[in-house]
Design a protein around this motif. Structure first.
Motif, PDB file in Angstrom:
ATOM      1  N   ALA A   8       0.829  -1.208   0.000  1.00 25.21           N
ATOM      2  CA  ALA A   8       0.000   0.000   0.000  1.00 25.21           C
ATOM      3  C   ALA A   8       0.863   1.257   0.000  1.00 25.21           C
ATOM      4  N   GLU A   9       1.939   1.261   0.773  1.00 26.33           N
ATOM      5  CA  GLU A   9       2.838   2.417   0.792  1.00 26.33           C
ATOM      6  C   GLU A   9       3.503   2.616  -0.566  1.00 26.33           C
ATOM      7  N   ILE A  10       3.860   1.534  -1.214  1.00 27.47           N
ATOM      8  CA  ILE A  10       4.476   1.622  -2.543  1.00 27.47           C
ATOM      9  C   ILE A  10       3.507   2.312  -3.504  1.00 27.47           C
ATOM     10  N   VAL A  11       2.250   1.898  -3.478  1.00 29.08           N
ATOM     11  CA  VAL A  11       1.236   2.497  -4.351  1.00 29.08           C
ATOM     12  C   VAL A  11       1.003   3.958  -3.972  1.00 29.08           C
ATOM     13  N   ARG A  12       0.879   4.247  -2.664  1.00 25.45           N
ATOM     14  CA  ARG A  12       0.653   5.627  -2.212  1.00 25.45           C
ATOM     15  C   ARG A  12       1.754   6.567  -2.675  1.00 25.45           C
ATOM     16  N   ARG A  13       2.962   6.039  -2.757  1.00 26.71           N
ATOM     17  CA  ARG A  13       4.109   6.866  -3.141  1.00 26.71           C
ATOM     18  C   ARG A  13       4.286   6.948  -4.659  1.00 26.71           C
ATOM     19  N   GLY A  14       3.348   6.339  -5.386  1.00 25.39           N
ATOM     20  CA  GLY A  14       3.353   6.447  -6.841  1.00 25.39           C
ATOM     21  C   GLY A  14       4.484   5.705  -7.521  1.00 25.39           C
ATOM     22  N   ASP A  22      14.645  -1.777  -7.765  1.00 19.19           N
ATOM     23  CA  ASP A  22      15.790  -1.189  -8.450  1.00 19.19           C
ATOM     24  C   ASP A  22      16.444  -0.102  -7.595  1.00 19.19           C
ATOM     25  N   ARG A  23      15.626   0.733  -6.980  1.00 19.92           N
ATOM     26  CA  ARG A  23      16.149   1.827  -6.158  1.00 19.92           C
ATOM     27  C   ARG A  23      16.900   1.339  -4.925  1.00 19.92           C
ATOM     28  N   ILE A  24      16.495   0.171  -4.389  1.00 22.89           N
ATOM     29  CA  ILE A  24      17.194  -0.331  -3.198  1.00 22.89           C
ATOM     30  C   ILE A  24      18.284  -1.342  -3.537  1.00 22.89           C
ATOM     31  N   GLY A  25      18.439  -1.624  -4.824  1.00 20.58           N
ATOM     32  CA  GLY A  25      19.560  -2.447  -5.260  1.00 20.58           C
ATOM     33  C   GLY A  25      19.365  -3.946  -5.210  1.00 20.58           C
ATOM     34  N   ILE A  26      18.112  -4.397  -5.320  1.00 21.76           N
ATOM     35  CA  ILE A  26      17.870  -5.839  -5.411  1.00 21.76           C
ATOM     36  C   ILE A  26      16.988  -6.106  -6.629  1.00 21.76           C
ATOM     37  N   SER A  27      16.966  -7.354  -7.061  1.00 26.28           N
ATOM     38  CA  SER A  27      16.147  -7.689  -8.223  1.00 26.28           C
ATOM     39  C   SER A  27      14.667  -7.715  -7.834  1.00 26.28           C
ATOM     40  N   LYS A  28      13.828  -7.555  -8.838  1.00 22.46           N
ATOM     41  CA  LYS A  28      12.385  -7.619  -8.630  1.00 22.46           C
ATOM     42  C   LYS A  28      12.004  -8.984  -8.056  1.00 22.46           C
ATOM     43  N   GLU A  29      12.638 -10.033  -8.555  1.00 16.66           N
ATOM     44  CA  GLU A  29      12.345 -11.385  -8.084  1.00 16.66           C
ATOM     45  C   GLU A  29      12.692 -11.545  -6.612  1.00 16.66           C
ATOM     46  N   LEU A  47      16.187  -0.129   5.664  1.00 15.86           N
ATOM     47  CA  LEU A  47      16.611   1.278   5.694  1.00 15.86           C
ATOM     48  C   LEU A  47      16.544   1.912   4.306  1.00 15.86           C
ATOM     49  N   ALA A  48      16.898   1.139   3.284  1.00 18.74           N
ATOM     50  CA  ALA A  48      16.823   1.645   1.913  1.00 18.74           C
ATOM     51  C   ALA A  48      15.369   1.877   1.494  1.00 18.74           C
ATOM     52  N   ILE A  49      14.474   0.995   1.904  1.00 19.13           N
ATOM     53  CA  ILE A  49      13.046   1.170   1.622  1.00 19.13           C
ATOM     54  C   ILE A  49      12.534   2.420   2.325  1.00 19.13           C
ATOM     55  N   LYS A  50      12.927   2.596   3.567  1.00 18.46           N
ATOM     56  CA  LYS A  50      12.545   3.791   4.338  1.00 18.46           C
ATOM     57  C   LYS A  50      12.937   5.049   3.583  1.00 18.46           C
ATOM     58  N   LEU A  55       9.560   7.194   4.253  1.00 17.96           N
ATOM     59  CA  LEU A  55       8.778   6.802   5.418  1.00 17.96           C
ATOM     60  C   LEU A  55       9.450   7.280   6.699  1.00 17.96           C
ATOM     61  N   ASP A  56       8.637   7.603   7.704  1.00 16.26           N
ATOM     62  CA  ASP A  56       9.236   7.930   8.996  1.00 16.26           C
ATOM     63  C   ASP A  56       9.473   6.629   9.764  1.00 16.26           C
ATOM     64  N   SER A  57      10.250   6.733  10.821  1.00 17.35           N
ATOM     65  CA  SER A  57      10.632   5.538  11.580  1.00 17.35           C
ATOM     66  C   SER A  57       9.431   4.804  12.150  1.00 17.35           C
ATOM     67  N   GLU A  58       8.453   5.549  12.631  1.00 19.10           N
ATOM     68  CA  GLU A  58       7.268   4.915  13.204  1.00 19.10           C
ATOM     69  C   GLU A  58       6.550   4.053  12.174  1.00 19.10           C
ATOM     70  N   ARG A  59       6.431   4.564  10.953  1.00 17.65           N
ATOM     71  CA  ARG A  59       5.767   3.793   9.891  1.00 17.65           C
ATOM     72  C   ARG A  59       6.573   2.554   9.526  1.00 17.65           C
ATOM     73  N   VAL A  60       7.878   2.685   9.476  1.00 19.82           N
ATOM     74  CA  VAL A  60       8.739   1.531   9.184  1.00 19.82           C
ATOM     75  C   VAL A  60       8.544   0.456  10.251  1.00 19.82           C
TER      76      VAL A  60
END
Length: 81
Positions: A8-14, A22-29, A47-50, A55-60
């Motif tokens: 849901a957060e991924i979708v909310r962030r567009g 890709d942004r966090i440096g791992i494969s989609k799989e 931490l990379a996802i954050k 995201l703020d720490s509380e949400r993480v």
């Protein structure tokens, strides 16, 4: 971990899972495997996802840690005060 909340957060962030992976440096799989077996995200990936999603720490914490873990942590922190 609450994989649906992360999705849901991924979708909310567009963004998409592919873009985030890709942004966090791992494969989609690898990202999909982590979602299916939620205890397998590394601390550096969390931490990379954050950072990538802004995201703020509380949400993480609410996404990646169980409610019982969070309650236990709050209780221990309160007893040290």
């Amino acid at each position: 971990m609450k994989p649906n909340e992360l999705r849901a957060e991924i979708v909310r962030r567009g963004t998409t899972i592919s873009e985030l992976a890709d942004r966090i440096g791992i494969s989609k799989e690898t990202f999909w495997r982590r979602l299916k077996d939620p205890g397998n995200f590394t601390v550096s990936e969390i931490l990379a996802i954050k950072e990538a999603l802004g995201l703020d720490s509380e949400r993480v914490f609410s996404i990646f840690f169980s409610d019982s873990f969070l309650e236990e942590t709050k209780t221990k922190a309160g007893s040290r005060s």
